[in-house]
Scaffold this motif. Structure first.
Motif, PDB file in Angstrom:
ATOM      1  N   LYS A  50      40.330  30.292  50.273  1.00 25.09           N
ATOM      2  CA  LYS A  50      39.617  31.560  50.721  1.00 25.09           C
ATOM      3  C   LYS A  50      40.742  32.540  51.020  1.00 25.09           C
ATOM      4  N   GLY A  51      40.635  33.857  50.556  1.00 24.21           N
ATOM      5  CA  GLY A  51      41.584  34.771  50.769  1.00 24.21           C
ATOM      6  C   GLY A  51      42.884  34.654  50.175  1.00 24.21           C
ATOM      7  N   GLU A  52      43.175  33.986  49.155  1.00 23.18           N
ATOM      8  CA  GLU A  52      44.289  33.837  48.518  1.00 23.18           C
ATOM      9  C   GLU A  52      44.156  34.791  47.491  1.00 23.18           C
ATOM     10  N   ASN A  53      45.350  34.967  46.786  1.00 22.76           N
ATOM     11  CA  ASN A  53      45.149  35.883  45.304  1.00 22.76           C
ATOM     12  C   ASN A  53      45.295  34.905  44.136  1.00 22.76           C
ATOM     13  N   ILE A  54      44.684  35.129  43.017  1.00 21.07           N
ATOM     14  CA  ILE A  54      44.686  34.290  41.818  1.00 21.07           C
ATOM     15  C   ILE A  54      45.143  35.325  40.595  1.00 21.07           C
ATOM     16  N   SER A  58      47.224  39.750  28.498  1.00 24.95           N
ATOM     17  CA  SER A  58      46.313  40.497  29.493  1.00 24.95           C
ATOM     18  C   SER A  58      46.406  39.474  30.778  1.00 24.95           C
ATOM     19  N   VAL A  59      46.567  40.159  31.763  1.00 26.92           N
ATOM     20  CA  VAL A  59      46.601  39.473  33.334  1.00 26.92           C
ATOM     21  C   VAL A  59      45.487  40.030  33.923  1.00 26.92           C
ATOM     22  N   LEU A  60      44.725  39.118  34.352  1.00 23.98           N
ATOM     23  CA  LEU A  60      43.607  39.341  35.430  1.00 23.98           C
ATOM     24  C   LEU A  60      43.840  38.733  36.726  1.00 23.98           C
ATOM     25  N   ASN A  61      43.804  39.650  37.408  1.00 25.96           N
ATOM     26  CA  ASN A  61      44.256  39.532  39.195  1.00 25.96           C
ATOM     27  C   ASN A  61      42.808  39.487  39.655  1.00 25.96           C
ATOM     28  N   LEU A  62      42.834  38.548  40.470  1.00 30.12           N
ATOM     29  CA  LEU A  62      41.604  38.505  41.797  1.00 30.12           C
ATOM     30  C   LEU A  62      42.506  38.445  42.853  1.00 30.12           C
ATOM     31  N   ILE A  63      41.944  39.423  43.532  1.00 34.54           N
ATOM     32  CA  ILE A  63      42.550  39.750  44.998  1.00 34.54           C
ATOM     33  C   ILE A  63      41.753  39.257  46.270  1.00 34.54           C
ATOM     34  N   HIS A  64      42.386  38.688  47.086  1.00 31.12           N
ATOM     35  CA  HIS A  64      41.454  37.868  48.199  1.00 31.12           C
ATOM     36  C   HIS A  64      40.276  37.233  47.898  1.00 31.12           C
ATOM     37  N   VAL A  65      40.405  36.294  47.195  1.00 32.90           N
ATOM     38  CA  VAL A  65      39.254  35.561  46.504  1.00 32.90           C
ATOM     39  C   VAL A  65      38.376  35.165  47.610  1.00 32.90           C
ATOM     40  N   GLU A  66      36.909  35.364  47.279  1.00 35.05           N
ATOM     41  CA  GLU A  66      36.033  34.929  48.247  1.00 35.05           C
ATOM     42  C   GLU A  66      35.179  33.689  47.438  1.00 35.05           C
ATOM     43  N   HIS A  67      34.133  33.290  48.236  1.00 36.18           N
ATOM     44  CA  HIS A  67      33.368  32.228  47.375  1.00 36.18           C
ATOM     45  C   HIS A  67      32.858  32.697  46.149  1.00 36.18           C
ATOM     46  N   SER A  68      32.542  34.044  46.221  1.00 34.09           N
ATOM     47  CA  SER A  68      31.815  34.647  44.969  1.00 34.09           C
ATOM     48  C   SER A  68      32.814  34.564  43.930  1.00 34.09           C
ATOM     49  N   HIS A  69      33.911  34.469  43.916  1.00 31.08           N
ATOM     50  CA  HIS A  69      34.968  34.642  43.007  1.00 31.08           C
ATOM     51  C   HIS A  69      34.830  33.290  41.987  1.00 31.08           C
ATOM     52  N   SER A 125      38.409  28.768  32.204  1.00 25.09           N
ATOM     53  CA  SER A 125      39.401  28.302  33.377  1.00 25.09           C
ATOM     54  C   SER A 125      38.446  28.017  34.531  1.00 25.09           C
ATOM     55  N   ALA A 126      38.162  26.891  35.224  1.00 24.05           N
ATOM     56  CA  ALA A 126      37.222  27.012  36.284  1.00 24.05           C
ATOM     57  C   ALA A 126      37.960  26.930  37.641  1.00 24.05           C
ATOM     58  N   ILE A 127      37.712  28.121  38.345  1.00 21.15           N
ATOM     59  CA  ILE A 127      38.189  28.551  39.482  1.00 21.15           C
ATOM     60  C   ILE A 127      37.250  28.341  40.998  1.00 21.15           C
ATOM     61  N   SER A 128      37.978  27.315  41.633  1.00 23.12           N
ATOM     62  CA  SER A 128      37.235  26.837  42.811  1.00 23.12           C
ATOM     63  C   SER A 128      37.841  27.532  43.895  1.00 23.12           C
ATOM     64  N   VAL A 129      36.999  28.265  44.481  1.00 24.55           N
ATOM     65  CA  VAL A 129      37.304  28.911  45.831  1.00 24.55           C
ATOM     66  C   VAL A 129      37.087  27.984  46.922  1.00 24.55           C
ATOM     67  N   LEU A 130      38.139  27.540  47.570  1.00 25.28           N
ATOM     68  CA  LEU A 130      38.169  26.571  48.602  1.00 25.28           C
ATOM     69  C   LEU A 130      37.845  26.939  49.939  1.00 25.28           C
ATOM     70  N   VAL A 131      37.078  26.384  50.833  1.00 29.28           N
ATOM     71  CA  VAL A 131      36.805  26.750  52.005  1.00 29.28           C
ATOM     72  C   VAL A 131      37.256  25.619  53.122  1.00 29.28           C
ATOM     73  N   TYR A 132      38.445  26.027  53.954  1.00 26.78           N
ATOM     74  CA  TYR A 132      38.602  24.828  54.841  1.00 26.78           C
ATOM     75  C   TYR A 132      37.297  24.428  55.648  1.00 26.78           C
ATOM     76  N   PRO A 133      37.368  22.893  55.682  1.00 26.60           N
ATOM     77  CA  PRO A 133      36.168  22.424  56.590  1.00 26.60           C
ATOM     78  C   PRO A 133      35.981  22.969  57.849  1.00 26.60           C
ATOM     79  N   THR A 134      34.852  23.283  58.494  1.00 24.92           N
ATOM     80  CA  THR A 134      34.574  23.679  59.873  1.00 24.92           C
ATOM     81  C   THR A 134      33.609  22.597  60.204  1.00 24.92           C
ATOM     82  N   PHE A 135      33.563  22.163  61.543  1.00 22.37           N
ATOM     83  CA  PHE A 135      32.472  21.294  62.068  1.00 22.37           C
ATOM     84  C   PHE A 135      31.410  22.512  62.498  1.00 22.37           C
TER      85      PHE A 135
END
Length: 583
Positions: free
Chosen positions: A166-170, A217-228, A248-258
């Motif tokens: 989450k927060g990275e660019n794709i 064609s280049v598709l840019n996804l900026i600061h990906v969220e879970h909605s991406h 292309s299956a994109i998974s937006v990973l969120v680091y585990p938090t307790f």
């Protein structure tokens, strides 16, 4: 209607015999989906006119085994994939009216199938190649070649699977090539829905020879969220058709938090332990438990552990001291791993590992009294004798954390009742042992006297042995006794008898007298023997005859001199005396 996408027909339409989907926008459903209509097993008539369909995929009509009528009119169809109608075996009426067919070698199967099924199309006109433009596909069978490729061909597609935190660019890349000079149109879909106003960069170039055009064609996804997160697809179109990239299956990973973390727990033995752990993340983290860094759970071996598959709680029933340790909750997903630790402490009342026992000792023996204890917290140990606390002395020692009492050189006064008191925060336990020290038949005070008597006896015995040895030695070394038998003497004068007797008994004396005379010394050397007193002696010869001697100048007993000869005892008898009779 304005239907754009059909995911799957519901079972509620299973008995439908006629379905009209004219004038919608479900081209993607026909062009790039598999088995959407499998639930329509009883469908007979199917209307798909006016849906902007450009191509028909091979699996578009899977499941329509009873369809006899299919209307694809008013769709600008350019290509039909191989065996696209093989899943519609009862088809008798097919309506296709298009003037944009790409009549190349890839369409030859379709002409053969029409002839086999004896189906007639109202209008299926070729648009390419230029030599076949305006002709019916049925009429150009022999001229269907693949010398040129005006239809789009993808040379680069997005990766089939992309994972990003989450927060990275794709970045998604899509590149197509065509021999047609016409422009290419790119659009991007997410979960089969067209993206509106995407961040896209399109670049196009033509080969120097002018025979092909390459467009990317280049598709840019900026600061990906879970909605991406979702499935992305590139769709490329030109006047000769539409091409779909792989999804292309994109998974937006969120680091585990307790959201629930285990806490340190302290329980008494026999109680139930409850540990909680839960975490959020994308994808949902997997929860795992470890004990002391490993997977060895004593409670699990004894079937006292309970973990619910979809619950956040971890139970240990009938807790025991062996369950103590550090329990780790691990939350893991492709984004990473987090760990939370908690300590489990099991308290236990003090108790004896082995009961204390009564014992007997002999006086002077070292006493060892055990008090082996257990309990948590660790119990304190206090020793008492006959109700009084035992303190350390030169004879009293405590070792092994006071669990062993040692008394050296025990005496009778050490007898008594010894108590061991165990104490911790949960209670007290008392054990006792009755000790008897028995007096031995002798004590150390008599030991010195016994030693002295033993030494004296040894000395006396040694003296006796030496006396016997000396006696035996002297006895063996003493000269033999010469026994002389008195023989019958013939009639002679008394003087002659005495002289012969002297010669017979003491030959050495006679020789001595003569030698002394010859040497000129006379008998002065022998005079000392004449000093013996004129007393009367009785001499026994062979134990038979006794002779009485009275005063005379003749010595009664002559002591021998040391010569080179054996020693002898000489006896002289005075000539004046009358020899005894019966000699």
């Amino acid at each position: 209607n304005n239907i754009t996408y059909i995911k799957k027909m519901l079972c509620a339409f299973a008995k439908v015999e006629g379905l009209n989907l004219n004038n919608n926008q479900i081209s993607w459903t026909i062009e790039d989906t598999n088995g959407v209509f499998q639930g329509l097993g009883d469908l007979v008539k199917f209307h798909l006119s006016g849906n902007k369909i450009k191509s028909i995929s091979a699996d578009a009509f899977v499941g329509l085994k009873n369809v006899t009528y299919l209307n694809l009119g008013n769709n600008n169809i350019t290509s039909i994939q191989n065996n696209a109608f093989s899943e519609v075996p009862l088809l008798k009426d097919l309506i296709i009216n298009t003037t944009s067919l790409l009549c190349d070698c890839n369409l030859r199967w379709f002409v053969d199938w029409l002839n086999l099924k004896q189906l007639k199309l109202q209008a299926a006109i070729c648009s390419y190649p230029d030599g076949l433009r305006g002709q019916s596909v049925v009429e150009v069978t022999k001229n269907l070649t693949c010398d040129e490729l005006p239809k789009l061909r993808l040379i680069e597609e997005p990766d089939p699977e992309i994972m990003a935190l989450k927060g990275e660019n794709i970045t998604l890349n899509c590149k197509a090539i065509s021999s047609s000079p016409g422009a290419m149109t790119f659009l991007w879909k997410k979960d089969n829905i067209e993206l509106l106003n995407p961040n896209v960069i399109v670049k196009s170039r033509t080969d120097p020879d002018g025979k092909s055009t390459e467009t990317s064609s280049v598709l840019n996804l900026i600061h990906v969220e879970h909605s991406h997160a979702g499935k992305y697809q590139c769709v490329v179109s030109n006047s000769f058709g539409t091409t779909y990239s792989q999804k292309s299956a994109i998974s937006v990973l969120v680091y585990p938090t307790f959201i629930k973390m285990p806490k340190n727990v302290t329980v008494r033995a026999g109680e139930t332990v409850k540990l909680e752990c839960a975490a959020n993340g994308e994808p949902t983290p997997e929860i795992a438990w470890h004990k002391d860094g490993g997977n060895d759970f004593p409670a699990a071996r004894e079937r006292r552990m309970q973990v619910m598959p979809h619950d956040d709680v971890f139970f240990i029933v009938n807790a025991k001291p062996i369950d103590m340790g550090v329990y780790s909750c691990t939350a893991h997903n492709p984004a990473g791993i987090v760990v939370a630790n908690a300590s489990l402490t099991v308290q236990e009342k003090p108790s004896f590992i082995k009961a204390m026992e009564d014992k007997e000792f002999a006086a002077g023996e070292d006493m060892v009294l055990p008090c082996l204890a257990k309990g948590l917290p660790k119990p304190t140990i206090t020793w008492l004798k006959d109700g009084e606390t035992i303190v350390r002395t030169e004879r009293h020692f405590f070792i092994h954390e006071d669990q062993l009492l040692i008394i050296v050189d025990s005496v009778k006064t050490d007898s008594g009742v010894y108590e061991c008191h165990l104490n911790n925060s949960l209670g007290e336990k008392v054990g006792q042992s009755r000790i008897i020290v028995k007096q031995t038949t002798y004590d150390t005070s008599n030991m010195m006297g016994i030693i002295i008597i033993t030494v004296v006896c040894c000395a006396v015995l040694t003296s006796i042995i030496w006396v016997v040895i000396i006696y035996q030695t002297r006895k063996r070394m003493s000269p033999p006794v010469i026994q002389t038998e008195m023989q019958e003497l013939p009639d002679m004068t008394e003087t002659t008898r005495a002289h012969q007797l002297q010669l017979h008994l003491c030959p050495d004396n006679i020789s001595d007298h003569s030698s002394s005379k010859d040497s000129g010394t006379g008998d002065s050397a022998k005079r000392s023997n004449d000093d013996l007193g004129p007393e009367e002696f009785t001499m026994i010869i062979n134990g038979d005859v006794a002779m009485e001697m009275n005063n005379s100048h003749v010595p009664l007993l002559l002591y021998p001199r040391s010569t080179n000869h054996d020693r002898f005892v000489s006896v002289e008898v005075s000539a004046s005396e009358t020899p005894p009779k019966d000699v």
